[in-house]
Design a protein around this motif. Structure first.
Motif, PDB file in Angstrom:
ATOM      1  N   ILE A  37       0.880  -1.324   0.096  1.00 34.58           N
ATOM      2  CA  ILE A  37      -0.066   0.179  -0.154  1.00 34.58           C
ATOM      3  C   ILE A  37       0.924   1.289  -0.117  1.00 34.58           C
ATOM      4  O   ILE A  37       1.752   1.503   0.862  1.00 34.58           O
ATOM      5  CB  ILE A  37      -0.900   0.136   1.267  1.00 34.58           C
ATOM      6  N   ASN A  63       1.314   5.199   0.323  1.00 39.99           N
ATOM      7  CA  ASN A  63       0.585   6.484   0.773  1.00 39.99           C
ATOM      8  C   ASN A  63       1.389   7.527  -0.019  1.00 39.99           C
ATOM      9  O   ASN A  63       2.579   7.775   0.016  1.00 39.99           O
ATOM     10  CB  ASN A  63       0.882   6.485   2.392  1.00 39.99           C
ATOM     11  N   CYS A  64       0.468   8.357  -0.761  1.00 36.51           N
ATOM     12  CA  CYS A  64       0.839   9.497  -1.611  1.00 36.51           C
ATOM     13  C   CYS A  64       0.492  10.735  -1.054  1.00 36.51           C
ATOM     14  O   CYS A  64      -0.728  10.990  -0.341  1.00 36.51           O
ATOM     15  CB  CYS A  64       0.547   9.213  -2.912  1.00 36.51           C
ATOM     16  N   ARG A 102      -3.323  13.599  -2.028  1.00 36.49           N
ATOM     17  CA  ARG A 102      -3.416  12.588  -0.945  1.00 36.49           C
ATOM     18  C   ARG A 102      -4.055  11.473  -1.551  1.00 36.49           C
ATOM     19  O   ARG A 102      -5.228  11.528  -1.648  1.00 36.49           O
ATOM     20  CB  ARG A 102      -3.862  13.251   0.172  1.00 36.49           C
ATOM     21  N   GLU A 103      -3.418  10.333  -1.543  1.00 39.21           N
ATOM     22  CA  GLU A 103      -3.996   9.084  -1.979  1.00 39.21           C
ATOM     23  C   GLU A 103      -3.372   7.882  -1.548  1.00 39.21           C
ATOM     24  O   GLU A 103      -2.255   7.845  -1.008  1.00 39.21           O
ATOM     25  CB  GLU A 103      -4.518   9.045  -3.608  1.00 39.21           C
ATOM     26  N   LYS A 104      -4.223   6.781  -1.720  1.00 37.15           N
ATOM     27  CA  LYS A 104      -3.535   5.348  -1.389  1.00 37.15           C
ATOM     28  C   LYS A 104      -3.720   4.620  -2.240  1.00 37.15           C
ATOM     29  O   LYS A 104      -4.818   4.498  -2.927  1.00 37.15           O
ATOM     30  CB  LYS A 104      -3.960   4.784  -0.077  1.00 37.15           C
ATOM     31  N   TRP A 106      -2.909   0.485  -4.080  1.00 37.23           N
ATOM     32  CA  TRP A 106      -2.602  -0.831  -3.707  1.00 37.23           C
ATOM     33  C   TRP A 106      -2.026  -1.581  -4.778  1.00 37.23           C
ATOM     34  O   TRP A 106      -2.664  -1.486  -5.962  1.00 37.23           O
ATOM     35  CB  TRP A 106      -3.563  -1.389  -2.982  1.00 37.23           C
ATOM     36  N   ASP A 134      -6.290   1.899  -7.325  1.00 36.43           N
ATOM     37  CA  ASP A 134      -6.693   2.946  -6.210  1.00 36.43           C
ATOM     38  C   ASP A 134      -7.254   2.057  -4.814  1.00 36.43           C
ATOM     39  O   ASP A 134      -8.032   1.295  -4.991  1.00 36.43           O
ATOM     40  CB  ASP A 134      -7.531   3.907  -6.443  1.00 36.43           C
ATOM     41  N   LEU A 135      -6.582   2.499  -3.577  1.00 36.27           N
ATOM     42  CA  LEU A 135      -7.166   1.559  -2.480  1.00 36.27           C
ATOM     43  C   LEU A 135      -8.668   1.579  -2.190  1.00 36.27           C
ATOM     44  O   LEU A 135      -9.411   0.629  -1.771  1.00 36.27           O
ATOM     45  CB  LEU A 135      -6.499   2.053  -1.126  1.00 36.27           C
ATOM     46  N   ARG A 192       4.934   6.863   2.165  1.00 34.14           N
ATOM     47  CA  ARG A 192       5.190   5.715   2.970  1.00 34.14           C
ATOM     48  C   ARG A 192       4.681   4.448   2.034  1.00 34.14           C
ATOM     49  O   ARG A 192       3.899   4.689   1.388  1.00 34.14           O
ATOM     50  CB  ARG A 192       4.364   5.674   4.107  1.00 34.14           C
ATOM     51  N   ASP A 211       3.748   0.351   2.699  1.00 36.91           N
ATOM     52  CA  ASP A 211       3.757  -0.564   3.740  1.00 36.91           C
ATOM     53  C   ASP A 211       3.287  -1.841   2.764  1.00 36.91           C
ATOM     54  O   ASP A 211       2.704  -1.745   1.834  1.00 36.91           O
ATOM     55  CB  ASP A 211       2.190  -0.404   4.531  1.00 36.91           C
ATOM     56  N   ASP A 244       1.541  -5.340   2.362  1.00 41.46           N
ATOM     57  CA  ASP A 244       0.055  -5.607   2.490  1.00 41.46           C
ATOM     58  C   ASP A 244      -0.001  -6.914   3.213  1.00 41.46           C
ATOM     59  O   ASP A 244       0.520  -8.168   2.816  1.00 41.46           O
ATOM     60  CB  ASP A 244      -0.476  -5.844   1.293  1.00 41.46           C
TER      61      ASP A 244
END
Length: 109
Positions: A11, A13-14, A18-20, A22, A39-40, A72, A74, A76
């Motif tokens: 995942i 993080n942008c 701002r968006e996430k 996956w 997109d998450l 960041r 992360d 999954d």
């Protein structure tokens, strides 16, 4: 814990906007990240679509995120009672999510 590299499900993080996002890492270097995913916010709808076998309205794509936007990354991974997206996909669809991320004809769309 394994490191993050090619093939890792992540995942991202942008910032700005701002968006996430996956998906699976295609490439990761100092210029940015190439991800094959979604997109998450669309992942749950995509999993439902995959489970039902309905027409493909939502699907993964390959995209580049420049490193100046990455806040960041992360892995999954399942943690306690919280299942990873990959584990939720396997439970719902009965197959590995990486198989669904690969384009059927070898192209992106």
């Amino acid at each position: 814990m394994d490191g993050i590299g090619t093939g890792s499900l992540v995942i991202v993080n942008c910032a700005n906007p701002r968006e996430k996002m996956w998906g699976a890492v295609v490439q990761l270097d100092t210029s940015g990240a190439v991800i094959r995913g979604l997109d998450l916010e669309a992942v749950d709808d995509w999993v439902r679509q995959e489970r039902s076998g309905s027409d493909s309205l939502i699907g993964p794509s390959t995209f580049f995120i420049p490193m100046h936007r990455v806040v960041r990354i992360d892995l999954d991974e399942s943690r306690g009672a919280v299942e990873s997206i990959a584990d939720r996909y396997r439970a719902a669809c009965g197959r590995d999510v990486r198989d669904a991320l690969v384009p059927c004809d070898g192209s992106d769309e």
